[in-house]
Design a protein around this motif. Structure first.
Motif, PDB file in Angstrom:
ATOM      1  N   ALA A 137       0.821  -1.376  -0.042  1.00 19.10           N
ATOM      2  CA  ALA A 137      -0.022  -0.137  -0.161  1.00 19.10           C
ATOM      3  C   ALA A 137       0.750   1.295   0.227  1.00 19.10           C
ATOM      4  O   ALA A 137       0.549   2.150  -0.563  1.00 19.10           O
ATOM      5  N   LYS A 138       2.028   1.249   0.753  1.00 17.21           N
ATOM      6  CA  LYS A 138       2.838   2.505   0.784  1.00 17.21           C
ATOM      7  C   LYS A 138       3.458   2.786  -0.517  1.00 17.21           C
ATOM      8  O   LYS A 138       3.363   3.915  -0.821  1.00 17.21           O
ATOM      9  N   ARG A 139       3.832   1.707  -1.181  1.00 18.49           N
ATOM     10  CA  ARG A 139       4.428   1.983  -2.670  1.00 18.49           C
ATOM     11  C   ARG A 139       3.292   2.464  -3.558  1.00 18.49           C
ATOM     12  O   ARG A 139       3.696   3.329  -4.359  1.00 18.49           O
ATOM     13  N   LEU A 140       2.038   1.806  -3.554  1.00 18.89           N
ATOM     14  CA  LEU A 140       1.142   2.294  -4.349  1.00 18.89           C
ATOM     15  C   LEU A 140       0.675   3.645  -4.154  1.00 18.89           C
ATOM     16  O   LEU A 140       0.421   4.366  -5.179  1.00 18.89           O
ATOM     17  N   LYS A 141       0.852   4.084  -2.919  1.00 14.21           N
ATOM     18  CA  LYS A 141       0.584   5.723  -2.515  1.00 14.21           C
ATOM     19  C   LYS A 141       1.724   6.470  -3.240  1.00 14.21           C
ATOM     20  O   LYS A 141       1.563   7.497  -3.807  1.00 14.21           O
ATOM     21  N   GLN A 142       2.932   5.898  -2.904  1.00  9.30           N
ATOM     22  CA  GLN A 142       4.039   6.623  -3.327  1.00  9.30           C
ATOM     23  C   GLN A 142       4.100   6.970  -4.847  1.00  9.30           C
ATOM     24  O   GLN A 142       4.428   8.023  -5.354  1.00  9.30           O
ATOM     25  N   PHE A 143       3.673   6.031  -5.671  1.00 15.68           N
ATOM     26  CA  PHE A 143       3.805   6.094  -7.304  1.00 15.68           C
ATOM     27  C   PHE A 143       2.336   6.679  -7.810  1.00 15.68           C
ATOM     28  O   PHE A 143       2.235   6.533  -8.812  1.00 15.68           O
ATOM     29  N   ARG A 144       1.526   6.814  -6.730  1.00 11.21           N
ATOM     30  CA  ARG A 144       0.038   7.336  -7.259  1.00 11.21           C
ATOM     31  C   ARG A 144      -0.658   6.209  -8.098  1.00 11.21           C
ATOM     32  O   ARG A 144      -1.274   6.890  -9.218  1.00 11.21           O
ATOM     33  N   ILE A 145      -0.379   5.151  -7.825  1.00 10.10           N
ATOM     34  CA  ILE A 145      -1.111   3.991  -8.841  1.00 10.10           C
ATOM     35  C   ILE A 145      -2.384   4.022  -8.353  1.00 10.10           C
ATOM     36  O   ILE A 145      -2.841   3.647  -7.219  1.00 10.10           O
ATOM     37  N   VAL A 146      -3.241   3.736  -9.383  1.00  5.88           N
ATOM     38  CA  VAL A 146      -4.742   3.659  -9.072  1.00  5.88           C
ATOM     39  C   VAL A 146      -5.260   2.491  -9.526  1.00  5.88           C
ATOM     40  O   VAL A 146      -5.135   1.948 -10.850  1.00  5.88           O
ATOM     41  N   LYS A 147      -5.621   1.803  -8.415  1.00  2.81           N
ATOM     42  CA  LYS A 147      -6.156   0.188  -8.891  1.00  2.81           C
ATOM     43  C   LYS A 147      -7.261   0.351  -9.983  1.00  2.81           C
ATOM     44  O   LYS A 147      -8.042   1.081  -9.976  1.00  2.81           O
ATOM     45  N   GLY A 148      -7.007  -0.585 -10.982  1.00  2.00           N
ATOM     46  CA  GLY A 148      -7.915  -0.544 -11.946  1.00  2.00           C
ATOM     47  C   GLY A 148      -7.653   0.243 -13.292  1.00  2.00           C
ATOM     48  O   GLY A 148      -8.225   0.065 -14.240  1.00  2.00           O
ATOM     49  N   ASN A 149      -6.779   1.010 -13.002  1.00  7.69           N
ATOM     50  CA  ASN A 149      -6.285   2.290 -13.951  1.00  7.69           C
ATOM     51  C   ASN A 149      -5.548   1.569 -15.022  1.00  7.69           C
ATOM     52  O   ASN A 149      -4.570   1.130 -14.840  1.00  7.69           O
TER      53      ASN A 149
END
Length: 109
Positions: free
Chosen positions: A97-109
């Motif tokens: 979750a921390k990395r997803l937030k850091q890279f601003r990755i949007v699930k399903g995008n």
């Protein structure tokens, strides 16, 4: 004679490639998503290890512009063959979750 020799060689190479692809762990690919700007992408690889029977989940983060890993993978292996894939995936999701937030990755995008 050349055609027969080449055909036989091609069959042998094909057999070796196909037979080796059945060894090891089987994994399922789960596409997570891209960042809004498309610079980063994340995906998950999960399954059960061959031999040990341990469930695992790995998250990967890729810089699409440079075509390199943007961060070390998040790796979870539950060293209990009675544990479920869902447990490994859940733990990896929390850690990623921390990395997803850091890279601003949007699930399903």
């Amino acid at each position: 004679m050349n055609i027969i020799l080449r055909s036989a060689l091609a069959c042998v190479v094909l057999f070796l490639l196909v037979s080796s692809s059945f060894a090891g762990s089987y994994a399922t690919l789960n596409f997570i998503g891209f960042s809004k700007d498309g610079r980063y992408v994340a995906f998950e690889n999960y399954g059960v290890q061959d031999g040990s029977g341990f469930p695992f989940s790995d998250y990967y983060f890729v810089d699409t512009a440079k075509n390199v890993y943007a961060a070390p993978r998040v790796n979870v292996i539950l060293q209990n063959e009675m544990a479920s894939e869902a447990s490994a995936r859940s733990r990896a999701s929390v850690l990623a979750a921390k990395r997803l937030k850091q890279f601003r990755i949007v699930k399903g995008n």
